[in-house]
Enzyme design. Structure first.
Site, PDB file in Angstrom:
ATOM      1  N   CYS A   1      79.592  44.369  20.414  1.00 29.89           N
ATOM      2  CA  CYS A   1      79.468  43.713  21.715  1.00 29.89           C
ATOM      3  C   CYS A   1      78.819  42.340  21.635  1.00 29.89           C
ATOM      4  O   CYS A   1      79.089  41.490  22.482  1.00 29.89           O
ATOM      5  CB  CYS A   1      78.724  44.602  22.712  1.00 29.89           C
ATOM      6  SG  CYS A   1      77.098  45.205  22.233  1.00 29.89           S
TER       7      CYS A   1
ATOM      8  N   SER B   1      69.315  39.184  23.191  1.00 24.47           N
ATOM      9  CA  SER B   1      68.618  39.611  21.970  1.00 24.47           C
ATOM     10  C   SER B   1      67.125  39.781  22.177  1.00 24.47           C
ATOM     11  O   SER B   1      66.454  40.387  21.337  1.00 24.47           O
ATOM     12  CB  SER B   1      68.877  38.615  20.834  1.00 24.47           C
ATOM     13  OG  SER B   1      68.334  37.353  21.154  1.00 24.47           O
TER      14      SER B   1
ATOM     15  N   ASP C   1      72.905  32.148  30.329  1.00 18.40           N
ATOM     16  CA  ASP C   1      71.913  31.097  30.110  1.00 18.40           C
ATOM     17  C   ASP C   1      72.558  29.809  29.612  1.00 18.40           C
ATOM     18  O   ASP C   1      73.221  29.791  28.581  1.00 18.40           O
ATOM     19  CB  ASP C   1      70.856  31.573  29.110  1.00 18.40           C
ATOM     20  CG  ASP C   1      70.151  32.828  29.602  1.00 18.40           C
ATOM     21  OD1 ASP C   1      69.590  32.788  30.707  1.00 18.40           O
ATOM     22  OD2 ASP C   1      70.182  33.854  28.883  1.00 18.40           O
TER      23      ASP C   1
ATOM     24  N   ASP D   1      79.124  32.966  30.440  1.00 19.02           N
ATOM     25  CA  ASP D   1      77.867  33.144  29.747  1.00 19.02           C
ATOM     26  C   ASP D   1      76.765  32.902  30.785  1.00 19.02           C
ATOM     27  O   ASP D   1      76.956  32.137  31.730  1.00 19.02           O
ATOM     28  CB  ASP D   1      77.773  32.128  28.601  1.00 19.02           C
ATOM     29  CG  ASP D   1      76.418  32.140  27.944  1.00 19.02           C
ATOM     30  OD1 ASP D   1      75.990  33.202  27.465  1.00 19.02           O
ATOM     31  OD2 ASP D   1      75.761  31.061  27.929  1.00 19.02           O
TER      32      ASP D   1
ATOM     33  N   HIS E   1      71.604  43.978  21.457  1.00 17.98           N
ATOM     34  CA  HIS E   1      71.454  44.116  19.999  1.00 17.98           C
ATOM     35  C   HIS E   1      71.213  42.786  19.290  1.00 17.98           C
ATOM     36  O   HIS E   1      71.597  41.734  19.782  1.00 17.98           O
ATOM     37  CB  HIS E   1      72.702  44.762  19.402  1.00 17.98           C
ATOM     38  CG  HIS E   1      73.090  46.021  20.092  1.00 17.98           C
ATOM     39  ND1 HIS E   1      74.252  46.128  20.828  1.00 17.98           N
ATOM     40  CD2 HIS E   1      72.459  47.217  20.184  1.00 17.98           C
ATOM     41  CE1 HIS E   1      74.331  47.356  21.334  1.00 17.98           C
ATOM     42  NE2 HIS E   1      73.256  48.028  20.975  1.00 17.98           N
TER      43      HIS E   1
ATOM     44  N   LYS F   1      78.289  38.645  21.168  1.00 17.73           N
ATOM     45  CA  LYS F   1      79.134  37.487  20.920  1.00 17.73           C
ATOM     46  C   LYS F   1      78.692  36.828  19.613  1.00 17.73           C
ATOM     47  O   LYS F   1      77.499  36.733  19.380  1.00 17.73           O
ATOM     48  CB  LYS F   1      79.018  36.481  22.080  1.00 17.73           C
ATOM     49  CG  LYS F   1      79.566  36.998  23.394  1.00 17.73           C
ATOM     50  CD  LYS F   1      79.395  35.999  24.537  1.00 17.73           C
ATOM     51  CE  LYS F   1      77.942  35.867  24.949  1.00 17.73           C
ATOM     52  NZ  LYS F   1      77.721  34.962  26.089  1.00 17.73           N
TER      53      LYS F   1
END
Length: 189
Positions: free
Chosen positions: A105, A52, A9, A7, A90, A107
């Site tokens: 896609c 996002s 951030d 991941d 998204h 998570k």
């Protein structure tokens, strides 16, 4: 090929919300040493990140190229290589129409990991998803990876479920690398 899916951030880089300004992106403390340890075990590195901010109109998708370039540069300075950068733009509650959707896609869905595995011939069962929230863990578990939760305070909901239990937990990325390396040694013994 076996991979460490990271991941972005709060796991690989300091957690600054919606940060796409390259000069403000910095590796977390100990990241270079952690990833060099894993590179010696023949792991390849892939960033898997929800973005996002694109769906919410905070920044455009064109910001992702410079972010990926910055990550590659930071890792290069540590004598490391980023083998892939995957992001999901998204969010179902987004305000930008083209990105306001449920997708495969984002998570905790495993779509980015599965795409990376197809693109690069990655053995998911020999790989790890490392993240700082349980959505990362769930995505990794759903993809068939082993999972490691960086318990640094970023997970605030703690909604547990059968796919949201990590294989291991660690306080930071370096401790995570040590746990993965010891898991590897145990398997080979």
């Amino acid at each position: 090929m076996k991979a460490i899916f990271l991941d972005k951030d709060g796991t690989l880089v300091d957690d600054l919300p919606y940060n796409v300004e390259p000069r403000r992106i910095r590796l977390v403390s100990g990241a270079g040493a952690a990833l060099r340890l894993l590179a010696r075990l023949d792991y390849r590195f892939f960033v898997i990140t929800n973005q996002s901010g694109i769906a919410h109109g905070c920044f455009g998708e064109d910001a992702m190229g410079p972010v990926a370039d910055r990550l590659s540069d930071l890792l290069f300075r540590e004598n490391l290589t980023m083998d892939g950068f995957y992001y999901c733009p998204h969010h179902p509650l987004g305000t930008v129409g083209a990105y306001a959707m449920v997708c495969a896609c984002r998570k905790p869905s495993p779509g980015m990991l599965i795409k990376a595995s197809h693109d690069h011939g990655i053995d998911l069962r020999a790989s790890w998803m490392v993240g700082d929230i349980l959505h990362d863990v769930e995505a990794g578990n759903r993809a068939g990876c082993r999972t490691l939760l960086i318990d640094n305070g970023n997970e605030t909901e703690w909604r547990l479920g059968p796919r949201r239990v990590p294989t291991r937990m660690a306080p930071d990325l370096y401790a995570a690398a040590v746990l993965i390396a010891s898991h590897e040694e145990d398997r080979q013994a």
